[in-house]
Design a protein around this motif. Structure first.
Motif, PDB file in Angstrom:
ATOM      1  N   PRO A 128       7.108   0.200 -32.093  1.00  0.00           N
ATOM      2  CA  PRO A 128       7.292   1.594 -32.489  1.00  0.00           C
ATOM      3  C   PRO A 128       6.086   2.078 -33.293  1.00  0.00           C
ATOM      4  O   PRO A 128       5.554   1.356 -34.126  1.00  0.00           O
ATOM      5  N   PRO A 129       5.634   3.315 -33.027  1.00  0.00           N
ATOM      6  CA  PRO A 129       4.456   3.828 -33.727  1.00  0.00           C
ATOM      7  C   PRO A 129       4.590   3.808 -35.241  1.00  0.00           C
ATOM      8  O   PRO A 129       3.588   3.738 -35.949  1.00  0.00           O
ATOM      9  N   GLY A 130       5.820   3.858 -35.763  1.00  0.00           N
ATOM     10  CA  GLY A 130       6.024   3.927 -37.201  1.00  0.00           C
ATOM     11  C   GLY A 130       5.370   2.802 -37.978  1.00  0.00           C
ATOM     12  O   GLY A 130       4.969   2.999 -39.123  1.00  0.00           O
ATOM     13  N   ARG A 131       5.235   1.663 -37.382  1.00  0.00           N
ATOM     14  CA  ARG A 131       4.649   0.523 -38.093  1.00  0.00           C
ATOM     15  C   ARG A 131       3.170   0.721 -38.371  1.00  0.00           C
ATOM     16  O   ARG A 131       2.593   0.034 -39.210  1.00  0.00           O
ATOM     17  N   ARG A 135      -2.289   4.206 -40.242  1.00  0.00           N
ATOM     18  CA  ARG A 135      -3.572   3.983 -39.586  1.00  0.00           C
ATOM     19  C   ARG A 135      -4.215   5.311 -39.161  1.00  0.00           C
ATOM     20  O   ARG A 135      -3.534   6.321 -38.971  1.00  0.00           O
ATOM     21  N   VAL A 136      -5.522   5.281 -38.970  1.00  0.00           N
ATOM     22  CA  VAL A 136      -6.294   6.489 -38.686  1.00  0.00           C
ATOM     23  C   VAL A 136      -5.763   7.248 -37.472  1.00  0.00           C
ATOM     24  O   VAL A 136      -5.597   8.473 -37.501  1.00  0.00           O
ATOM     25  N   LEU A 137      -5.495   6.533 -36.380  1.00  0.00           N
ATOM     26  CA  LEU A 137      -5.112   7.205 -35.145  1.00  0.00           C
ATOM     27  C   LEU A 137      -3.761   7.902 -35.219  1.00  0.00           C
ATOM     28  O   LEU A 137      -3.451   8.769 -34.386  1.00  0.00           O
ATOM     29  N   PHE A 138      -2.931   7.528 -36.207  1.00  0.00           N
ATOM     30  CA  PHE A 138      -1.636   8.182 -36.355  1.00  0.00           C
ATOM     31  C   PHE A 138      -1.649   9.220 -37.481  1.00  0.00           C
ATOM     32  O   PHE A 138      -0.610   9.764 -37.842  1.00  0.00           O
ATOM     33  N   SER A 139      -2.833   9.514 -37.991  1.00  0.00           N
ATOM     34  CA  SER A 139      -2.955  10.545 -39.016  1.00  0.00           C
ATOM     35  C   SER A 139      -2.941  11.920 -38.355  1.00  0.00           C
ATOM     36  O   SER A 139      -3.127  12.052 -37.139  1.00  0.00           O
ATOM     37  N   ALA A 140      -2.747  12.934 -39.157  1.00  0.00           N
ATOM     38  CA  ALA A 140      -2.713  14.307 -38.641  1.00  0.00           C
ATOM     39  C   ALA A 140      -4.036  14.693 -37.996  1.00  0.00           C
ATOM     40  O   ALA A 140      -4.077  15.501 -37.063  1.00  0.00           O
ATOM     41  N   ALA A 141      -5.126  14.110 -38.464  1.00  0.00           N
ATOM     42  CA  ALA A 141      -6.452  14.449 -37.933  1.00  0.00           C
ATOM     43  C   ALA A 141      -6.624  14.000 -36.482  1.00  0.00           C
ATOM     44  O   ALA A 141      -7.478  14.535 -35.766  1.00  0.00           O
ATOM     45  N   CYS A 142      -5.841  13.021 -36.044  1.00  0.00           N
ATOM     46  CA  CYS A 142      -5.995  12.470 -34.685  1.00  0.00           C
ATOM     47  C   CYS A 142      -4.859  12.889 -33.757  1.00  0.00           C
ATOM     48  O   CYS A 142      -4.525  12.181 -32.811  1.00  0.00           O
ATOM     49  N   GLN A 143      -4.243  14.002 -34.035  1.00  0.00           N
ATOM     50  CA  GLN A 143      -3.243  14.584 -33.143  1.00  0.00           C
ATOM     51  C   GLN A 143      -3.801  15.891 -32.595  1.00  0.00           C
ATOM     52  O   GLN A 143      -4.412  16.650 -33.335  1.00  0.00           O
ATOM     53  N   GLN A 150     -14.331  14.719 -27.151  1.00  0.00           N
ATOM     54  CA  GLN A 150     -14.086  14.737 -28.589  1.00  0.00           C
ATOM     55  C   GLN A 150     -15.190  13.976 -29.319  1.00  0.00           C
ATOM     56  O   GLN A 150     -15.709  12.975 -28.835  1.00  0.00           O
ATOM     57  N   HIS A 151     -15.549  14.439 -30.526  1.00  0.00           N
ATOM     58  CA  HIS A 151     -16.598  13.804 -31.327  1.00  0.00           C
ATOM     59  C   HIS A 151     -16.122  13.761 -32.776  1.00  0.00           C
ATOM     60  O   HIS A 151     -16.268  14.733 -33.501  1.00  0.00           O
ATOM     61  N   ASP A 152     -15.566  12.648 -33.211  1.00  0.00           N
ATOM     62  CA  ASP A 152     -15.090  12.565 -34.603  1.00  0.00           C
ATOM     63  C   ASP A 152     -14.728  11.125 -34.962  1.00  0.00           C
ATOM     64  O   ASP A 152     -14.952  10.193 -34.176  1.00  0.00           O
ATOM     65  N   GLU A 153     -14.133  10.958 -36.152  1.00  0.00           N
ATOM     66  CA  GLU A 153     -13.769   9.625 -36.631  1.00  0.00           C
ATOM     67  C   GLU A 153     -12.635   9.019 -35.809  1.00  0.00           C
ATOM     68  O   GLU A 153     -12.496   7.789 -35.749  1.00  0.00           O
ATOM     69  N   CYS A 154     -11.840   9.862 -35.158  1.00  0.00           N
ATOM     70  CA  CYS A 154     -10.758   9.350 -34.307  1.00  0.00           C
ATOM     71  C   CYS A 154     -11.349   8.572 -33.130  1.00  0.00           C
ATOM     72  O   CYS A 154     -10.853   7.500 -32.762  1.00  0.00           O
ATOM     73  N   VAL A 155     -12.412   9.126 -32.536  1.00  0.00           N
ATOM     74  CA  VAL A 155     -13.072   8.448 -31.419  1.00  0.00           C
ATOM     75  C   VAL A 155     -13.715   7.150 -31.899  1.00  0.00           C
ATOM     76  O   VAL A 155     -13.628   6.117 -31.226  1.00  0.00           O
ATOM     77  N   SER A 156     -14.328   7.193 -33.072  1.00  0.00           N
ATOM     78  CA  SER A 156     -14.945   5.980 -33.618  1.00  0.00           C
ATOM     79  C   SER A 156     -13.900   4.885 -33.817  1.00  0.00           C
ATOM     80  O   SER A 156     -14.164   3.704 -33.542  1.00  0.00           O
ATOM     81  N   GLU A 157     -12.720   5.277 -34.280  1.00  0.00           N
ATOM     82  CA  GLU A 157     -11.647   4.295 -34.477  1.00  0.00           C
ATOM     83  C   GLU A 157     -11.213   3.694 -33.145  1.00  0.00           C
ATOM     84  O   GLU A 157     -11.034   2.479 -33.026  1.00  0.00           O
ATOM     85  N   VAL A 158     -11.068   4.537 -32.129  1.00  0.00           N
ATOM     86  CA  VAL A 158     -10.722   4.042 -30.793  1.00  0.00           C
ATOM     87  C   VAL A 158     -11.787   3.067 -30.304  1.00  0.00           C
ATOM     88  O   VAL A 158     -11.483   1.979 -29.801  1.00  0.00           O
ATOM     89  N   GLN A 159     -13.044   3.437 -30.443  1.00  0.00           N
ATOM     90  CA  GLN A 159     -14.136   2.587 -29.972  1.00  0.00           C
ATOM     91  C   GLN A 159     -14.174   1.258 -30.718  1.00  0.00           C
ATOM     92  O   GLN A 159     -14.381   0.204 -30.104  1.00  0.00           O
ATOM     93  N   ASN A 160     -13.967   1.298 -32.019  1.00  0.00           N
ATOM     94  CA  ASN A 160     -13.942   0.052 -32.790  1.00  0.00           C
ATOM     95  C   ASN A 160     -12.797  -0.854 -32.351  1.00  0.00           C
ATOM     96  O   ASN A 160     -12.956  -2.085 -32.272  1.00  0.00           O
ATOM     97  N   LEU A 161     -11.653  -0.272 -32.070  1.00  0.00           N
ATOM     98  CA  LEU A 161     -10.502  -1.061 -31.623  1.00  0.00           C
ATOM     99  C   LEU A 161     -10.742  -1.645 -30.227  1.00  0.00           C
ATOM    100  O   LEU A 161     -10.325  -2.770 -29.937  1.00  0.00           O
ATOM    101  N   LYS A 203      -2.389   4.144 -28.622  1.00  0.00           N
ATOM    102  CA  LYS A 203      -2.744   3.889 -30.020  1.00  0.00           C
ATOM    103  C   LYS A 203      -2.020   2.652 -30.537  1.00  0.00           C
ATOM    104  O   LYS A 203      -2.608   1.773 -31.183  1.00  0.00           O
ATOM    105  N   THR A 204      -0.718   2.574 -30.244  1.00  0.00           N
ATOM    106  CA  THR A 204       0.066   1.422 -30.683  1.00  0.00           C
ATOM    107  C   THR A 204      -0.464   0.132 -30.074  1.00  0.00           C
ATOM    108  O   THR A 204      -0.613  -0.880 -30.759  1.00  0.00           O
ATOM    109  N   ALA A 205      -0.763   0.175 -28.765  1.00  0.00           N
ATOM    110  CA  ALA A 205      -1.280  -1.019 -28.083  1.00  0.00           C
ATOM    111  C   ALA A 205      -2.619  -1.449 -28.664  1.00  0.00           C
ATOM    112  O   ALA A 205      -2.898  -2.650 -28.786  1.00  0.00           O
ATOM    113  N   LEU A 206      -3.464  -0.490 -29.026  1.00  0.00           N
ATOM    114  CA  LEU A 206      -4.753  -0.825 -29.619  1.00  0.00           C
ATOM    115  C   LEU A 206      -4.573  -1.534 -30.958  1.00  0.00           C
ATOM    116  O   LEU A 206      -5.259  -2.519 -31.257  1.00  0.00           O
TER     117      LEU A 206
END
Length: 317
Positions: A128-131, A135-143, A150-161, A203-206
Motif C-alpha cells: 500500500p502506498p501509505g507505507r 517519500r519524495v514521490l508521494f509528496s504533493a510536489a510529485c502529483q 517533466q524537469h524537477d526533483e521528482c524526476v531525479s528521484e525516479v532516476q535515482n531509484l 512509485k510503490t514498486a520503485l
C-alpha cells in the motif's frame, strides 16, 4: 506546426544539409521514400516509426550524441502534435508486417489492459502506498504521475531509484526518452501495466526495491547472437546494434500505439505472431532466438528494413 515539430524538422534539415546528399539518395539508404524525408525535414509531418528517423540520421553521419538529441526531439514533436499521422505516411514508414498488424495490435493492447493481463505480481497489488507516504514521490510536489517532459526533483528521484534497481540511465532531472525507456522496462519487469508514466503503483514498486533491471552486458549479447546466427554472425550483430545498441531492455514507442522490445526490437505485432510478451522479449536469449526464427523464414533481415538499408551504406556503420 508546434515549436517541438519545428525544432525536430530543423535538426533533420541540419543533418541532411551536412550530408550533402539529396532526399532520394538518402531515402534509398535509409529505407524511406525521398518524398517522406522531404515532409519530415520541412515539418509537414512527424514519422510514425522512430527507426526511420534513426536510419536517416545514421546515413547522414550523425554521432551518438546527435542520435540521443534527435530521439528526444522526435519524442517531444510526436507528443505535441495536434493531429494524427496521415495514413499514407504511416504506410510508408512501417514495414509490411507492421501495417498488417496495426489495427489488431491496437485492439489487443486495449483488451489486455482492460483485462489486467500484464503479468500480475505474486501478491497482486503490491504494498500500500501509505507505507511510503513520507517519500519524495508521494509528496504533493510529485502529483499527478511523473511523466514525459517533466524537469524537477521528482524526476531525479525516479532516476535515482531506477539506478538503484540497476537501470542504466543518467540522473539529470529531465524525463526524456532515456527515462521513458527505463520506466517502461521497469514496469514490465515489475508486473505492472507498461504505461510509461510513474503512477502510484510504479512509485510503490520503485521504493519496494524488489525489481532488478540487471541483465546481460553488450558483450554477452553479442556473444549469444554470434552463437545463434552461425550463418551470418557479423550482419546479425550489426542489425542488433543498429536496432537497440545491444541493450536487452531497449524500448521504442511508435505513434500508432505499438512498441518495439529488446535486443532485436521485436514489435507488438510480431510478439503476437510468436506467442510472446514484452517480458519475454526482454530476455535476450528468447529475443535472439525469436529473431533467428524470423530471419529463417527467408534467410534475410527483411524484418529490419531500416537497419538493413542503413548498413548498406558504409557511412552508417
Amino acid at each position: 506546426m508546434t515549436p517541438h515539430m519545428d525544432k525536430f524538422a530543423a535538426y533533420l534539415r541540419m543533418l541532411k544539409d551536412r550530408s550533402g546528399q539529396g532526399y532520394e539518395r538518402l531515402g534509398r539508404q535509409a529505407g524511406a521514400s525521398g518524398s517522406s524525408l522531404h515532409r519530415y525535414c520541412s515539418g509537414k509531418s512527424v514519422p510514425a516509426d522512430y527507426r526511420v528517423v534513426h536510419s536517416f540520421a545514421k546515413v547522414c553521419g550523425a554521432s551518438a550524441e546527435e542520435l540521443r538529441e534527435l530521439h528526444q526531439l522526435w519524442a517531444l514533436a510526436d507528443a505535441g502534435r495536434d493531429d494524427g499521422v496521415p495514413p499514407a505516411d504511416l504506410e510508408r514508414a512501417a514495414p509490411p508486417w507492421h501495417r498488417r498488424w496495426y489495427l489488431p495490435v491496437a485492439i489487443a493492447v486495449v483488451v489486455l489492459l482492460a483485462g489486467g493481463l500484464f503479468w500480475v505480481t505474486a501478491d497482486g497489488s503490491g504494498s500500500p502506498p501509505g507505507r511510503y507516504a513520507d517519500r519524495v514521490l508521494f509528496s504533493a510536489a510529485c502529483q499527478p504521475p511523473v511523466s514525459m517532459g517533466q524537469h524537477d526533483e521528482c524526476v531525479s528521484e525516479v532516476q535515482n531509484l531506477l539506478v538503484a534497481a540497476h537501470g542504466r540511465l543518467s540522473v539529470d532531472g529531465s524525463f526524456g526518452p532515456e527515462t521513458l525507456r527505463r520506466v517502461t522496462a521497469f514496469q514490465v519487469l515489475a508486473g505492472l501495466p507498461a504505461r510509461g508514466v510513474v503512477d502510484e503503483a510504479t512509485k510503490t514498486a520503485l521504493y519496494d526495491h524488489r525489481t532488478s533491471m540487471a541483465g546481460w552486458s553488450a558483450a554477452m549479447v553479442e556473444q549469444r547472437i554470434r552463437a545463434v546466427f552461425t550463418e551470418t554472425p557479423d550482419t546479425a550483430v550489426a542489425i542488433a546494434r543498429c536496432a537497440s545498441f545491444l541493450d536487452p531492455l531497449w524500448v521504442l514507442p511508435n505513434t500508432n500505439g505499438s512498441r518495439n522490445w529488446g535486443v532485436f526490437q521485436i514489435s507488438d505485432g510480431r510478439l503476437l505472431e510468436l506467442g510472446g510478451t514484452p517480458r519475454q522479449a526482454f530476455d535476450p536469449a528468447w529475443n535472439i532466438d525469436a529473431a533467428h526464427r524470423l530471419w529463417g523464414v527467408h534467410h534475410d533481415f527483411h524484418d529490419w528494413p531500416a537497419c538493413s538499408a542503413a548498413l548498406a551504406n558504409p557511412q552508417s556503420r
